[in-house]
Each structure stands twice: as structure tokens, then as C-alpha cells.
Design a protein around this motif. Sequence first.
Motif, PDB file in Angstrom:
ATOM      1  N   ALA A 147      15.226 -93.730   5.453  1.00  0.00           N
ATOM      2  CA  ALA A 147      14.262 -92.800   6.044  1.00  0.00           C
ATOM      3  C   ALA A 147      12.903 -92.845   5.355  1.00  0.00           C
ATOM      4  CB  ALA A 147      14.842 -91.386   6.014  1.00  0.00           C
ATOM      5  N   LEU A 148      12.477 -94.011   4.978  1.00  0.00           N
ATOM      6  CA  LEU A 148      11.160 -94.127   4.349  1.00  0.00           C
ATOM      7  C   LEU A 148      10.643 -95.549   4.499  1.00  0.00           C
ATOM      8  CD1 LEU A 148      11.640 -94.718   0.602  1.00  0.00           C
ATOM      9  CD2 LEU A 148      13.540 -93.895   1.954  1.00  0.00           C
ATOM     10  N   GLN A 149       9.337 -95.646   4.457  1.00  0.00           N
ATOM     11  CA  GLN A 149       8.725 -96.976   4.404  1.00  0.00           C
ATOM     12  C   GLN A 149       7.943 -97.061   3.100  1.00  0.00           C
ATOM     13  OE1 GLN A 149       7.088 -98.773   7.956  1.00  0.00           O
ATOM     14  NE2 GLN A 149       8.276 -97.374   9.243  1.00  0.00           N
ATOM     15  N   CYS A 150       6.722 -96.516   3.070  1.00  0.00           N
ATOM     16  CA  CYS A 150       5.991 -96.559   1.796  1.00  0.00           C
ATOM     17  C   CYS A 150       6.585 -95.569   0.794  1.00  0.00           C
ATOM     18  CB  CYS A 150       4.516 -96.268   2.015  1.00  0.00           C
ATOM     19  SG  CYS A 150       4.146 -94.529   2.308  1.00  0.00           S
ATOM     20  N   GLY A 151       7.168 -94.510   1.292  1.00  0.00           N
ATOM     21  CA  GLY A 151       7.831 -93.547   0.417  1.00  0.00           C
ATOM     22  C   GLY A 151       6.923 -92.504  -0.201  1.00  0.00           C
ATOM     23  N   PHE A 152       5.627 -92.617   0.036  1.00  0.00           N
ATOM     24  CA  PHE A 152       4.705 -91.674  -0.614  1.00  0.00           C
ATOM     25  C   PHE A 152       4.941 -90.241  -0.137  1.00  0.00           C
ATOM     26  CE2 PHE A 152       0.567 -89.779  -1.644  1.00  0.00           C
ATOM     27  CZ  PHE A 152       0.413 -90.233  -2.937  1.00  0.00           C
ATOM     28  N   CYS A 153       5.251 -90.095   1.128  1.00  0.00           N
ATOM     29  CA  CYS A 153       5.471 -88.764   1.697  1.00  0.00           C
ATOM     30  C   CYS A 153       6.879 -88.252   1.460  1.00  0.00           C
ATOM     31  CB  CYS A 153       5.217 -88.804   3.203  1.00  0.00           C
ATOM     32  SG  CYS A 153       6.434 -89.843   4.061  1.00  0.00           S
ATOM     33  N   THR A 154       7.770 -89.142   1.023  1.00  0.00           N
ATOM     34  CA  THR A 154       9.202 -88.826   1.000  1.00  0.00           C
ATOM     35  C   THR A 154       9.554 -87.607   0.143  1.00  0.00           C
ATOM     36  OG1 THR A 154       9.624 -91.164   1.374  1.00  0.00           O
ATOM     37  CG2 THR A 154      11.505 -89.818   0.694  1.00  0.00           C
ATOM     38  N   LEU A 184       3.487 -84.883   6.931  1.00  0.00           N
ATOM     39  CA  LEU A 184       3.033 -86.055   7.679  1.00  0.00           C
ATOM     40  C   LEU A 184       3.552 -87.333   7.031  1.00  0.00           C
ATOM     41  CD1 LEU A 184      -0.736 -85.240   8.362  1.00  0.00           C
ATOM     42  CD2 LEU A 184       1.245 -84.828   9.842  1.00  0.00           C
ATOM     43  N   CYS A 185       3.973 -88.263   7.872  1.00  0.00           N
ATOM     44  CA  CYS A 185       4.328 -89.601   7.403  1.00  0.00           C
ATOM     45  C   CYS A 185       3.430 -90.567   8.154  1.00  0.00           C
ATOM     46  CB  CYS A 185       5.793 -89.903   7.688  1.00  0.00           C
ATOM     47  SG  CYS A 185       6.218 -91.630   7.356  1.00  0.00           S
ATOM     48  N   ARG A 186       2.525 -91.183   7.432  1.00  0.00           N
ATOM     49  CA  ARG A 186       1.572 -92.105   8.080  1.00  0.00           C
ATOM     50  C   ARG A 186       2.272 -93.339   8.623  1.00  0.00           C
ATOM     51  NH1 ARG A 186       0.020 -88.191   4.286  1.00  0.00           N
ATOM     52  NH2 ARG A 186      -2.204 -87.798   4.407  1.00  0.00           N
ATOM     53  N   CYS A 187       3.435 -93.672   8.077  1.00  0.00           N
ATOM     54  CA  CYS A 187       4.167 -94.841   8.561  1.00  0.00           C
ATOM     55  C   CYS A 187       4.908 -94.539   9.861  1.00  0.00           C
ATOM     56  CB  CYS A 187       5.189 -95.298   7.528  1.00  0.00           C
ATOM     57  SG  CYS A 187       4.595 -95.308   5.842  1.00  0.00           S
ATOM     58  N   GLY A 188       5.058 -93.291  10.189  1.00  0.00           N
ATOM     59  CA  GLY A 188       5.730 -92.929  11.435  1.00  0.00           C
ATOM     60  C   GLY A 188       7.239 -93.017  11.367  1.00  0.00           C
ATOM     61  N   THR A 189       7.811 -92.727  10.209  1.00  0.00           N
ATOM     62  CA  THR A 189       9.266 -92.854  10.032  1.00  0.00           C
ATOM     63  C   THR A 189      10.005 -91.582  10.431  1.00  0.00           C
ATOM     64  OG1 THR A 189       8.588 -94.133   8.095  1.00  0.00           O
ATOM     65  CG2 THR A 189      10.919 -93.850   8.389  1.00  0.00           C
ATOM     66  N   TYR A 190       9.411 -90.820  11.300  1.00  0.00           N
ATOM     67  CA  TYR A 190       9.979 -89.506  11.617  1.00  0.00           C
ATOM     68  C   TYR A 190      11.420 -89.582  12.136  1.00  0.00           C
ATOM     69  CZ  TYR A 190       5.232 -87.806  11.098  1.00  0.00           C
ATOM     70  OH  TYR A 190       3.989 -87.498  10.598  1.00  0.00           O
TER      71      TYR A 190
HETATM   72  S1  FES Z   1       7.074 -93.343   4.399  1.00  0.00           S
HETATM   73 FE1  FES Z   1       4.997 -93.977   4.589  1.00  0.00          FE
HETATM   74  S2  FES Z   1       3.813 -92.185   4.610  1.00  0.00           S
HETATM   75 FE2  FES Z   1       5.870 -91.553   4.656  1.00  0.00          FE
END
Ligand code: FES
Length: 207
Positions: A147-154, A184-190
Amino acid sequence: MARKSSSPGDESVTSGFSRRSFLKAAGVGAAATTMVGVGTGGQSAQVLGPDAVTFNLKVNGAVRAVTVEPRVTLLDALRNHLDLTGAKPACERGGCGACTVLLDGAPVSSCLMLAADAEGHEITTVEGIGTPEKMSPLQAAFVEKDALQCGFCTPGFVVAGTALLAKVPSPTLDQIKAGLAGNLCRCGTYGRVFEAVQAAAAKGKGG
Ligand code: FES
Ligand code: FES
């Protein structure tokens, strides 16, 4: 108070203050002192600053002393003075949820709160929810569901999701969306984030 209709460049208001002059005045006040703990009647108002002050914060179950200028946000105190970097600085204006921590169990944007105002409250950061060695059920579900891509929002999603599951152990998809609406998740991993919350809820553990 009603504002005059104005063009984008017209900052005059009916009170005689312009938005710019108000912001200048507010900035001077913030630099000089900070008022904390103001009750609805103002009876517990306390003026601190401008020098650094020492106070205690209860974070993840431990009482820790911090010495910071009263203007310092809870987010900066956690990251720069207590070495808890899970809460992330992103928008730093309350719009993204990356800095979410729990205050007495409720999610708050730590970028919008003064550290001094958090004294006397139970603060929980993502580090207090679980560790890589001992993840909470929701943290494990984030890994399981990717449930993450960049993980910054995780971290913010995990903290907000933990608060949601504590309050609503078996949320509907709409309740999950509402509970995470401040993040918000900028990667759109909602989609996968929602699946992770559903998976943790299905296990009946709720983080
Ligand atoms: S996983 Fe990329 S901004 Fe949330
Ligand atoms: S960094 Fe606090 S809400 Fe975006």
C-alpha cells in the motif's frame, strides 16, 4: 465582518486593515511571544517566549523534556529535538496529513500545533504504533497489500488509519475514505491503502 468585493490585487477590507498589514502584524507578534493553553474564557492563557523554554512532552508513553522556542511546532519538536522522524513535513499547512500524529487518540496535523500546546497530552507517533520488528496489524497490512509507492505519506496514513480502526473497528469503504480524507498520496496509491485498512479490520485487530 463583510469584506468588500475586491480584485486579486486589492487587499483592502472594510475594517481598514489590509490582509498584508494584518499578516505583518501577526508575524511580529509571533516572533515576540507565543500564547499557549488559551481556554475558551482565556483563563488559562500563558505567555511564553521569545526565548526557548523547557517543558515535557509525553510521546509514545515516555515523558521527554524538550527545550524549544515557543513558536516551534509539534512536528519540528518531534523531528528535530526528539529524533522521531516518522511524521513528515510536506505541505506544512494542514493540507496533506503527512505529519499526522495522535493527540489523546485523535489524529492531528502536527505541523499546525505548537509543541508547547501539546504538553499534558498523550502524543503517539507512527514509531509508537509499531516497529519494523513488531508491526501493528495495520502496518503489517500495508506491507502485505503493498500500500505504498514512495512511502512518504505512509506514516500519516498509518496513524490516521489506526485512529479510524480504534473508533470504527469494522469500517465500510466509505467510512475508510472519510477517515483518511485528510491524507494525500501524490502517487495515487489510495486503492491499496483502502485495501490495507480493510484487511486489518477483517483480522479484527484494528491496529
Ligand atoms: S506513497 Fe507516494 S505519496 Fe504516498
Ligand atoms: S505537513 Fe502537516 S498537513 Fe501537510
